[in-house]
Scaffold this active site. Structure first.
Site, PDB file in Angstrom:
ATOM      1  CE  LYS A  51     -20.566  -0.799   0.387  1.00 52.69           C
ATOM      2  NZ  LYS A  51     -21.267  -0.877   1.689  1.00 52.69           N
ATOM      3  CE1 TYR A 274      11.826   7.841   3.972  1.00 55.47           C
ATOM      4  CE2 TYR A 274       9.936   6.399   4.308  1.00 55.47           C
ATOM      5  CZ  TYR A 274      10.556   7.425   3.617  1.00 55.47           C
ATOM      6  OH  TYR A 274       9.911   8.033   2.566  1.00 55.47           O
TER       7      TYR A 274
END
Length: 378
Positions: A51, A274
């Protein structure tokens, strides 16, 4: 700050590499745990769970490695065509069963096993064209997972509804399906197992209740069921918090790879990332890896997250941008733009460790790879 960048010719993007031989090995290990050495041996039969596009590995890469499985288990009916295109001719279990009435028209294929989780799915099946090959139905008990499936009374009514279909040959068989919620926890499966056994005691048909945690933690139960459903074990991933797949005798099936795009020589006190969130404590060499959260790497790893630079451990600096992340090259004086980097998926750097450091599970990490990452079989 001195800056060295990679020429375009070696600025390869991040990629994932799948090892089909590892998947075949892991399937064999699962069988051996259950006391069977091959599909013709005694022991439970194996639904190989593929899956979520084979846990992010790619169905078309994985299916050839699962030739010794007894069946494949997929998420939805549309995945069946992918499996057939990859050469699989055996039975296929569809976890999602039918998604709507329209899918009934696509049941014109042999070897389909549908998991039934709602009364509506049975209503849709009643409209199935009679010329279609009869599918197997697996009634799913909601059990202790409590998310999807038939409750106790609805399950009994569904079985009674299916019996005449089986007698007329409208369906090929009726199976009984459950997924345990806490097989890997101290609470275990005893209560859920007992209730399911009571529910299905007078119902004919095979049982399938055991996924990877049950196979590992309750092998005596899994070995007595008709079908087991290994998922993460096939990909070399452990469901246990204190053991990696390698420690269980499995082999990692997917490694995430990149390269150094640039190398900086930075002075003490230089802010990086950042908001300048990482500040160099001393003069240091910093590598820029060409992989970031746009490729599916966790966006907020801790400082010290390990990576392999040219086969040797290095520490991440906790700074991940859209397409780059930063690593400390202090112990890698020869590292240069273009040097290979492995982000997870080797015995030395298992996906379980990387995932745990970010508060994730290994399947979350691997299925989180984005379409920007090419996946290739080795």
């Amino acid at each position: 700050m001195t800056f060295h960048s990679a020429p375009a010719s070696i600025g390869n993007r991040a990629m994932a590499r799948v090892d089909p031989a590892a998947i075949a090995h892991n399937l064999d290990q699962v069988r051996r745990r259950m006391g069977s050495g091959g599909p013709a041996s005694q022991g439970p039969r194996v639904w190989a769970s593929i899956k979520a596009d084979a846990y992010g590995h790619g169905i078309h890469h994985v299916v050839p490695a699962l030739a010794d499985a007894d069946g494949l288990a997929v998420s939805r009916l549309a995945d069946v065509a992918v499996c057939r295109d990859a050469g699989w001719r055996g039975p296929i279990l569809i976890y999602g069963g039918l998604q709507d009435l329209i899918e009934v028209a696509h049941l014109d294929q042999p070897g389909l096993h549908l998991v039934i989780s709602s009364v509506e799915q049975l209503d849709w099946l009643a409209a199935r064209p009679l010329h279609c090959p009869p599918p197997w139905l697996w009634l799913r008990y909601v059990g202790d997972l409590g998310v999807i499936g038939l409750d106790y009374d609805t399950y009994r009514a569904a079985y009674a509804r299916c019996e005449p279909w089986l007698a007329r040959g409208d369906i090929a068989g009726i199976g009984h399906f459950q997924h345990y919620a806490a097989a890997d926890l101290p609470i275990g499966i005893a209560a859920a197992q007992a209730r399911f056994r009571t529910l299905t005691a007078r119902m004919a048909g095979p049982r399938s209740t055991s996924s990877s945690p049950t196979i590992l933690c309750h092998p005596e139960h899994a070995a007595t069921t008709h079908w087991i459903r290994p998922g993460r074990l096939l990909y070399g991933l452990s469901p246990l918090p204190d053991r990696t797949g390698t420690q269980l005798g499995l082999r990692p099936a997917l490694s995430m790879r990149a390269r150094l795009a640039a190398v900086h020589e930075v002075a003490a006190g230089t802010p990086l990332g950042y908001h300048g969130a990482f500040v160099a404590p001393t003069a240091m060499r910093v590598g820029v890896v060409n992989c970031g959260y746009a490729q599916g790497y966790p966006g907020h790893p801790p400082v010290g997250m390990p990576v392999l630079v040219n086969g040797r451990l290095a520490r991440g600096l906790g700074q991940v941008m859209m397409e780059h992340l930063l690593v400390d090259l202090g112990n890698h004086p020869d590292a240069a733009p273009g040097t290979p980097v492995i982000l997870w998926g080797t015995p030395e750097l298992p996906a379980e460790h990387v995932a745990a450091a970010c508060g994730r599970t290994a399947p979350e990490l691997i299925t989180g790879l984005t379409g920007r990452v090419p996946i290739r079989a080795s």
